[in-house]
Scaffold this motif. Structure first.
Motif, PDB file in Angstrom:
ATOM      1  N   GLN A  32       0.839  -1.185   0.000  1.00  0.00           N
ATOM      2  CA  GLN A  32       0.000   0.000   0.000  1.00  0.00           C
ATOM      3  C   GLN A  32       0.877   1.239   0.000  1.00  0.00           C
ATOM      4  O   GLN A  32       1.836   1.333   0.753  1.00  0.00           O
ATOM      5  N   TRP A  33       0.535   2.192  -0.855  1.00  0.00           N
ATOM      6  CA  TRP A  33       1.274   3.445  -0.912  1.00  0.00           C
ATOM      7  C   TRP A  33       0.854   4.320   0.245  1.00  0.00           C
ATOM      8  O   TRP A  33      -0.334   4.480   0.521  1.00  0.00           O
ATOM      9  N   ASP A  34       1.811   4.869   0.959  1.00  0.00           N
ATOM     10  CA  ASP A  34       1.538   5.747   2.088  1.00  0.00           C
ATOM     11  C   ASP A  34       2.143   7.111   1.792  1.00  0.00           C
ATOM     12  O   ASP A  34       3.356   7.299   1.880  1.00  0.00           O
ATOM     13  N   GLY A  35       1.303   8.059   1.425  1.00  0.00           N
ATOM     14  CA  GLY A  35       1.769   9.392   1.090  1.00  0.00           C
ATOM     15  C   GLY A  35       2.420  10.125   2.236  1.00  0.00           C
ATOM     16  O   GLY A  35       3.206  11.046   2.030  1.00  0.00           O
ATOM     17  N   ASP A  36       2.115   9.722   3.466  1.00  0.00           N
ATOM     18  CA  ASP A  36       2.708  10.379   4.627  1.00  0.00           C
ATOM     19  C   ASP A  36       4.024   9.753   5.066  1.00  0.00           C
ATOM     20  O   ASP A  36       4.696  10.275   5.949  1.00  0.00           O
ATOM     21  N   ALA A  37       4.410   8.644   4.455  1.00  0.00           N
ATOM     22  CA  ALA A  37       5.686   8.013   4.801  1.00  0.00           C
ATOM     23  C   ALA A  37       6.841   8.900   4.338  1.00  0.00           C
ATOM     24  O   ALA A  37       6.734   9.625   3.340  1.00  0.00           O
ATOM     25  N   VAL A  38       7.943   8.851   5.054  1.00  0.00           N
ATOM     26  CA  VAL A  38       9.117   9.647   4.695  1.00  0.00           C
ATOM     27  C   VAL A  38       9.765   9.045   3.450  1.00  0.00           C
ATOM     28  O   VAL A  38      10.134   7.877   3.436  1.00  0.00           O
ATOM     29  N   ALA A  39       9.875   9.860   2.412  1.00  0.00           N
ATOM     30  CA  ALA A  39      10.499   9.427   1.161  1.00  0.00           C
ATOM     31  C   ALA A  39      11.990   9.733   1.178  1.00  0.00           C
ATOM     32  O   ALA A  39      12.801   8.917   0.750  1.00  0.00           O
ATOM     33  N   ALA A  40      12.329  10.926   1.661  1.00  0.00           N
ATOM     34  CA  ALA A  40      13.732  11.351   1.635  1.00  0.00           C
ATOM     35  C   ALA A  40      14.018  12.298   2.787  1.00  0.00           C
ATOM     36  O   ALA A  40      13.122  12.987   3.273  1.00  0.00           O
ATOM     37  N   ILE A  41      15.266  12.301   3.185  1.00  0.00           N
ATOM     38  CA  ILE A  41      15.751  13.262   4.170  1.00  0.00           C
ATOM     39  C   ILE A  41      16.932  13.968   3.524  1.00  0.00           C
ATOM     40  O   ILE A  41      17.922  13.331   3.156  1.00  0.00           O
ATOM     41  N   ILE A  42      16.790  15.270   3.350  1.00  0.00           N
ATOM     42  CA  ILE A  42      17.846  16.086   2.747  1.00  0.00           C
ATOM     43  C   ILE A  42      18.446  16.940   3.859  1.00  0.00           C
ATOM     44  O   ILE A  42      17.707  17.601   4.601  1.00  0.00           O
ATOM     45  N   TYR A  43      19.750  16.952   3.970  1.00  0.00           N
ATOM     46  CA  TYR A  43      20.402  17.751   5.003  1.00  0.00           C
ATOM     47  C   TYR A  43      20.827  19.106   4.450  1.00  0.00           C
ATOM     48  O   TYR A  43      21.291  19.210   3.305  1.00  0.00           O
TER      49      TYR A  43
END
Length: 173
Positions: free
Chosen positions: A113-124
């Motif tokens: 299931q696709w979760d739009g609220d899941a973290v896709a990326a962390i950019i520093y």
């Protein structure tokens, strides 16, 4: 994209090109190994492994974290330490993600299931005034950006874009 435009080139670095279908295959293969880690850290220059790692992490359901490989060893180690247990991909690992000689793996259980609220990326952030700070990008943020800034199917098969930013920059993502 892979189903309808499988033979279309989607990424080229140097004299190597990935088609949509090949990127899909490689990303799925990478995802099988990525899903046992809490995140995938990418610490390397521009490489065909970048989109493989990005989409592989998304398929695995783990955040993708491109790191500024130009940082000093102390700063880079501190960023890596913020992600215990994460898989760190550095220059020595990148060719393995795009190696055509590697065998296929069973990716049938990657569909979820696709979760739009899941973290896709962390950019520093760059860390010029203090320690680098994380910017959290969720799947819905990236999808909204793409859907609101791109005109789909407007490019001819011979059209291309040059991305001239490092992989840890938001424009590269």
């Amino acid at each position: 994209m892979a189903a309808s435009n499988g033979d279309r080139a989607v990424a080229t670095v140097g004299d190597r090109t990935l088609t949509a279908a090949r990127l899909d295959t490689l990303a799925r293969r990478a995802a099988v190994g990525f899903r046992n880690h809490p995140a995938v850290l990418y610490s390397g220059a521009n490489h065909l492994a970048y989109p493989v790692a990005l989409f592989g992490a998304a398929l695995a359901g783990v955040p993708f974290v491109p790191l500024n490989y130009r940082l000093g060893e102390q700063q880079l180690t501190a960023l890596k330490d913020r992600h215990p247990g994460a898989l760190v991909l550095d220059e020595a690992d990148l060719d393995a993600l795009t190696d055509d000689a590697l065998g296929e793996v069973d990716t049938s259980d990657l569909e979820g299931q696709w979760d739009g609220d899941a973290v896709a990326a962390i950019i520093y952030t760059s860390g010029t005034t203090s320690d680098p700070k994380p910017a959290i990008l969720r799947h819905r943020h990236l999808l909204a950006y793409v859907l609101n800034t791109m005109e789909f199917a407007s490019a001819a098969e011979t059209d291309a874009s040059l991305v001239s930013v490092p992989p840890y920059h938001i424009a590269g993502l």
